[in-house]
Design a protein around this motif. Structure first.
Motif, PDB file in Angstrom:
ATOM      1  N   ASP A 114       0.822  -1.211   0.000  1.00  0.00           N
ATOM      2  CA  ASP A 114       0.000   0.000   0.000  1.00  0.00           C
ATOM      3  C   ASP A 114       0.856   1.260   0.000  1.00  0.00           C
ATOM      4  N   LYS A 115       2.044   1.173   0.568  1.00  0.00           N
ATOM      5  CA  LYS A 115       2.938   2.329   0.574  1.00  0.00           C
ATOM      6  C   LYS A 115       3.745   2.406  -0.727  1.00  0.00           C
ATOM      7  N   THR A 116       3.917   1.287  -1.408  1.00  0.00           N
ATOM      8  CA  THR A 116       4.619   1.286  -2.683  1.00  0.00           C
ATOM      9  C   THR A 116       3.813   2.038  -3.731  1.00  0.00           C
ATOM     10  N   GLY A 117       2.484   1.836  -3.728  1.00  0.00           N
ATOM     11  CA  GLY A 117       1.642   2.494  -4.719  1.00  0.00           C
ATOM     12  C   GLY A 117       1.991   2.028  -6.109  1.00  0.00           C
ATOM     13  N   ASP A 118       2.107   2.987  -7.051  1.00  0.00           N
ATOM     14  CA  ASP A 118       2.453   2.658  -8.436  1.00  0.00           C
ATOM     15  C   ASP A 118       3.950   2.773  -8.692  1.00  0.00           C
ATOM     16  N   GLY A 119       4.704   2.986  -7.626  1.00  0.00           N
ATOM     17  CA  GLY A 119       6.143   3.186  -7.783  1.00  0.00           C
ATOM     18  C   GLY A 119       6.873   1.977  -8.336  1.00  0.00           C
ATOM     19  N   ARG A 125      10.363   0.275  -4.739  1.00  0.00           N
ATOM     20  CA  ARG A 125       9.514  -0.525  -3.872  1.00  0.00           C
ATOM     21  C   ARG A 125       9.646  -0.040  -2.431  1.00  0.00           C
ATOM     22  N   ASN A 126       8.586  -0.230  -1.668  1.00  0.00           N
ATOM     23  CA  ASN A 126       8.604   0.220  -0.273  1.00  0.00           C
ATOM     24  C   ASN A 126       8.988  -0.953   0.630  1.00  0.00           C
ATOM     25  N   ASN A 127      10.259  -1.333   0.572  1.00  0.00           N
ATOM     26  CA  ASN A 127      10.743  -2.467   1.346  1.00  0.00           C
ATOM     27  C   ASN A 127      11.140  -2.034   2.754  1.00  0.00           C
ATOM     28  N   LYS A 154       7.104  10.435  -4.530  1.00  0.00           N
ATOM     29  CA  LYS A 154       5.875  10.928  -3.923  1.00  0.00           C
ATOM     30  C   LYS A 154       5.348  12.144  -4.679  1.00  0.00           C
ATOM     31  N   LEU A 155       6.273  13.005  -5.127  1.00  0.00           N
ATOM     32  CA  LEU A 155       5.893  14.229  -5.827  1.00  0.00           C
ATOM     33  C   LEU A 155       5.161  13.917  -7.123  1.00  0.00           C
ATOM     34  N   LEU A 156       5.539  12.818  -7.760  1.00  0.00           N
ATOM     35  CA  LEU A 156       4.899  12.415  -9.009  1.00  0.00           C
ATOM     36  C   LEU A 156       3.601  11.641  -8.778  1.00  0.00           C
ATOM     37  N   GLY A 157       3.249  11.468  -7.498  1.00  0.00           N
ATOM     38  CA  GLY A 157       2.018  10.750  -7.185  1.00  0.00           C
ATOM     39  C   GLY A 157       2.144   9.245  -7.307  1.00  0.00           C
ATOM     40  N   LEU A 158       3.369   8.745  -7.254  1.00  0.00           N
ATOM     41  CA  LEU A 158       3.610   7.312  -7.403  1.00  0.00           C
ATOM     42  C   LEU A 158       4.007   6.662  -6.082  1.00  0.00           C
ATOM     43  N   GLY A 159       3.942   7.426  -5.002  1.00  0.00           N
ATOM     44  CA  GLY A 159       4.506   6.966  -3.744  1.00  0.00           C
ATOM     45  C   GLY A 159       3.583   6.212  -2.823  1.00  0.00           C
ATOM     46  N   GLY A 160       2.337   5.991  -3.205  1.00  0.00           N
ATOM     47  CA  GLY A 160       1.435   5.241  -2.349  1.00  0.00           C
ATOM     48  C   GLY A 160       0.921   6.042  -1.167  1.00  0.00           C
ATOM     49  N   GLU A 161       0.326   5.328  -0.210  1.00  0.00           N
ATOM     50  CA  GLU A 161      -0.278   5.971   0.960  1.00  0.00           C
ATOM     51  C   GLU A 161       0.781   6.590   1.864  1.00  0.00           C
ATOM     52  N   LYS A 162       0.329   7.539   2.694  1.00  0.00           N
ATOM     53  CA  LYS A 162       1.214   8.147   3.677  1.00  0.00           C
ATOM     54  C   LYS A 162       1.563   7.140   4.764  1.00  0.00           C
ATOM     55  N   SER A 163       2.600   7.455   5.513  1.00  0.00           N
ATOM     56  CA  SER A 163       3.000   6.582   6.628  1.00  0.00           C
ATOM     57  C   SER A 163       1.856   6.444   7.628  1.00  0.00           C
TER      58      SER A 163
END
Length: 210
Positions: A114-119, A125-127, A154-163
């Motif tokens: 969920d934090k990875t999003g479309d990244g 990846r949000n490892n 995150k700025l590009l909107g690819l960063g997924g949900e906030k912490s």
């Protein structure tokens, strides 16, 4: 006599009035309103689904296990962080171990999808955990719901949900374990087992002015 009686009553009335004034008593209008107030504490209710992430036998050096599980916030309060603590216990079947099996069970990654999003499209990846052994992980307490993506992602909107993990929300986690093949004699681990206890400690968000 009548004049004296009236005069006496007048004096008595005046004396009574002076007594009331002197005593500080008086009549006034009043109105009362009662309020009923409540202070109710919210709840933190973190659960892991399934509660057993890995239960597998007949592992051999070189094997990799991939599993999926969910972190669920079933409480009424948002969670700011979830610290992961690790405890391992090894059962030495033959009593011949000269090393700790936990050093040979590697966590390849623990990803919060969920934090990875479309990244993932651009390899970001949000490892939460990457390339460490269970032995070393016992000295760390990573935050399982932290967004670790780069600022530009995150700025590009690819960063997924906030912490964090909002009330009623769920984060999907992917984890991979590898039984490391060190290309040497590892016969001492035959028949052994390792019990892994992962404890997820949820923390509230900061207090607010209500």
């Amino acid at each position: 006599m009548e004049i004296k009686r009236k005069l006496g009553l007048g004096i008595a009335s005046a004396a009574l009035g002076l007594a009331l004034i002197g005593g500080g008593t008086f009549a006034y209008f009043s109105d009362t309103e009662v309020t009923n107030n409540t202070f109710a504490a919210g709840t933190l209710d973190l659960s892991v689904n399934p509660s057993t992430i890995v239960d597998i036998g007949n592992l051999k050096p070189g094997d990799t296990v991939v599993r999926t599980f969910e972190l669920v916030n079933g409480g009424s309060l948002d969670i700011s962080s979830i610290d992961l603590s690790t405890v391992t216990s090894v059962t030495d079947a033959k009593g011949d171990n000269t090393d700790d099996l936990a050093k040979y069970i590697k966590v390849l990654f623990l990803e919060n999808a969920d934090k990875t999003g479309d990244g993932w499209v651009i390899g970001d990846r949000n490892n939460i955990i990457s390339q460490t052994t269970l032995y070393d992980l016992q000295n760390k307490t990573p935050d399982a719901v932290e967004n670790l993506n780069k600022f530009w992602t995150k700025l590009l909107g690819l960063g997924g949900e906030k912490s964090g993990l909002k009330a009623g929300d769920t984060d999907t986690m992917y984890v991979a374990f590898e039984f490391v093949d060190n290309k040497r004699d590892q016969n001492q681990f035959q028949g052994d087992s390792l019990q892994l206890e992962w404890t997820f400690n949820a923390h509230q968000t900061a207090g607010e002015n209500k």
